[in-house]
Scaffold this active site. Structure first.
Site, PDB file in Angstrom:
ATOM      1  N   LYS A 154       0.832  -1.097   0.043  1.00 31.71           N
ATOM      2  CA  LYS A 154      -0.033  -0.048  -0.075  1.00 31.71           C
ATOM      3  C   LYS A 154       1.006   1.282  -0.013  1.00 31.71           C
ATOM      4  CE  LYS A 154      -4.086  -1.831   0.184  1.00 31.71           C
ATOM      5  NZ  LYS A 154      -5.193  -1.795  -0.902  1.00 31.71           N
ATOM      6  N   ASP A 178      -0.227  -0.415  -4.598  1.00 31.24           N
ATOM      7  CA  ASP A 178      -1.724   0.104  -4.660  1.00 31.24           C
ATOM      8  C   ASP A 178      -1.793   1.415  -3.784  1.00 31.24           C
ATOM      9  OD1 ASP A 178      -4.416   0.467  -4.528  1.00 31.24           O
ATOM     10  OD2 ASP A 178      -5.058  -1.470  -3.563  1.00 31.24           O
ATOM     11  N   GLU A 204      -1.658  -0.351  -8.759  1.00 30.91           N
ATOM     12  CA  GLU A 204      -3.225  -0.191  -8.824  1.00 30.91           C
ATOM     13  C   GLU A 204      -3.618   1.055  -8.444  1.00 30.91           C
ATOM     14  OE1 GLU A 204      -4.418  -3.738  -6.669  1.00 30.91           O
ATOM     15  OE2 GLU A 204      -6.416  -2.705  -6.177  1.00 30.91           O
ATOM     16  N   ASP A 229      -8.988  -0.321  -9.870  1.00 30.96           N
ATOM     17  CA  ASP A 229      -9.886  -0.811  -8.701  1.00 30.96           C
ATOM     18  C   ASP A 229     -11.028   0.002  -8.599  1.00 30.96           C
ATOM     19  OD1 ASP A 229     -10.926  -1.996  -6.553  1.00 30.96           O
ATOM     20  OD2 ASP A 229      -9.147  -2.035  -5.299  1.00 30.96           O
ATOM     21  N   LYS A 251     -13.818  -7.367  -7.819  1.00 24.11           N
ATOM     22  CA  LYS A 251     -14.045  -7.917  -6.285  1.00 24.11           C
ATOM     23  C   LYS A 251     -15.612  -8.260  -6.149  1.00 24.11           C
ATOM     24  CE  LYS A 251     -10.899  -5.077  -4.219  1.00 24.11           C
ATOM     25  NZ  LYS A 251     -10.314  -3.490  -3.401  1.00 24.11           N
TER      26      LYS A 251
END
Ligand code: MG
Length: 336
Positions: A154, A178, A204, A229, A251
């Site tokens: 992250k 991400d 991402e 995303d 997702k």
């Protein structure tokens, strides 16, 4: 069919921080759908970013109850009805969807991957996520995760380069980053060009969800693939992101479950997009449901259950990053 919903508060082993905030508990909801002697299990991980809460999930389940009919195999009919009963609420619908697939598999006595015509040997490797912290602590966490060949880092802070440098000093793992919408397009271009020499597989969601032109600008000015995303939630978003990104992160909690995820996978392939399947903080119910789809995708990020202390279920397992699908009927999930 009878349906009921029960709260499941998942406790994170360590507080989980991304660029938008920090989470210590994920207030999920387990849904059980009963049909004769069979019970199917599903799970919602409601995210307020997508306008849901445990209360909204339970309210949806109560609204869905009179509309489920008596044949779990009539999935498309059931979901076109539920989509008329209430718009959006994707995690509530995902929970019902998973429970119906679990029921179908149990009634036919076949695992979900088999019901879908998929080869379990082709299940993907999952990444393991390192949440935001100081560069030193993130390097420590990367070291502790050395059993995983792929790490998802992250980022989206003022010290992202230090984070990646610190992790690279202790890890040879494949790294994915991400930013969870944390950069402006200008920051993203600068940062991704600085991170690229550290052998990053892809980036991402570098910029805001609505900023598709920003995504396109970033993609045209960096040497790494860009995955959407937050910018790609349902199947309708796919044509809009074509040309702006190299791939999408699907997702179950964003798209409403397995049947919609399958639609997204096929539409994304038709548009020549790479596909990742990801997760929220989820127990083994929802993680296992998503894992059954991984023979169809390029990348998996299905570690939500590995980040919690009190997962009451066992389903998919992980061996050196490889997802091992259970061969029990339906999702193949058992209560511990
Ligand atoms: Mg993400």
């Amino acid at each position: 069919m009878r349906i009921e919903a029960k709260p499941l508060d998942l406790k994170l082993t360590v507080p989980f921080r991304i660029s938008r905030g920090v989470q210590e508990i994920s207030p999920n909801v387990v849904v059980q759908v009963q049909h004769g002697e069979y019970t199917g299990y599903g799970e919602a991980a409601p995210d307020d970013y997508y306008g849901e809460s445990p209360q909204s999930v339970r309210a949806c389940v109560a609204m869905f109850a009179p509309h489920l009919g008596d044949d779990p195999f009539l999935l498309e009919d059931i979901f076109s009805t539920l989509d008329h009963v209430i718009r959006l609420n994707p995690s509530a619908k995902a929970a019902v969807d998973m429970a119906l697939y679990d029921l179908m598999g149990k009634m036919l006595n076949v695992p979900l991957y088999r019901l879908l015509g998929l080869n379990p040997a082709r299940a993907a490797h999952t990444s393991f996520t390192i949440g935001l912290d100081t560069p030193e602590n993130m390097a420590k966490k990367a070291l502790a995760a050395r059993d995983y060949p792929i790490l998802k880092i992250k980022v989206g802070t003022k010290h992202d380069l230090e984070i990646i440098k610190a992790i690279r000093e202790v890890s040879h793992a494949t790294l994915r980053v991400d930013a969870n919408t944390g950069w402006t397009p200008k920051e993203a271009i600068k940062m991704i060009n600085e991170l690229a020499p550290y052998n990053i597989e892809f980036v991402e969601q570098p910029v805001a969800a609505h900023d598709l032109e920003g995504l396109r600008l970033v993609r045209e000015n960096v040497p790494l693939p860009i995955i959407a995303d937050e910018s790609c939630v349902t199947v309708d978003d796919i044509p809009r992101v074509v040309g702006c990104v190299d791939g999408i992160n699907i997702k179950l909690m964003k798209c409403g479950g397995i049947h919609n995820a399958l639609k997204m996978i096929h539409v994304a392939r038709a548009h020549n997009l790479q596909i990742m399947i990801g997760c929220m903080i989820e127990s083994s119910i929802a993680i296992t449901a998503a894992a059954h789809l991984t023979p169809l995708v390029d990348y998996a990020d299905l570690d939500g259950n590995l980040l919690v202390d009190n997962d009451p279920y066992t389903g998919v397992t992980v061996e050196k990053g490889k997802l091992i699908l259970p061969d029990r009927p339906g999702l193949g999930v058992e209560q511990n």
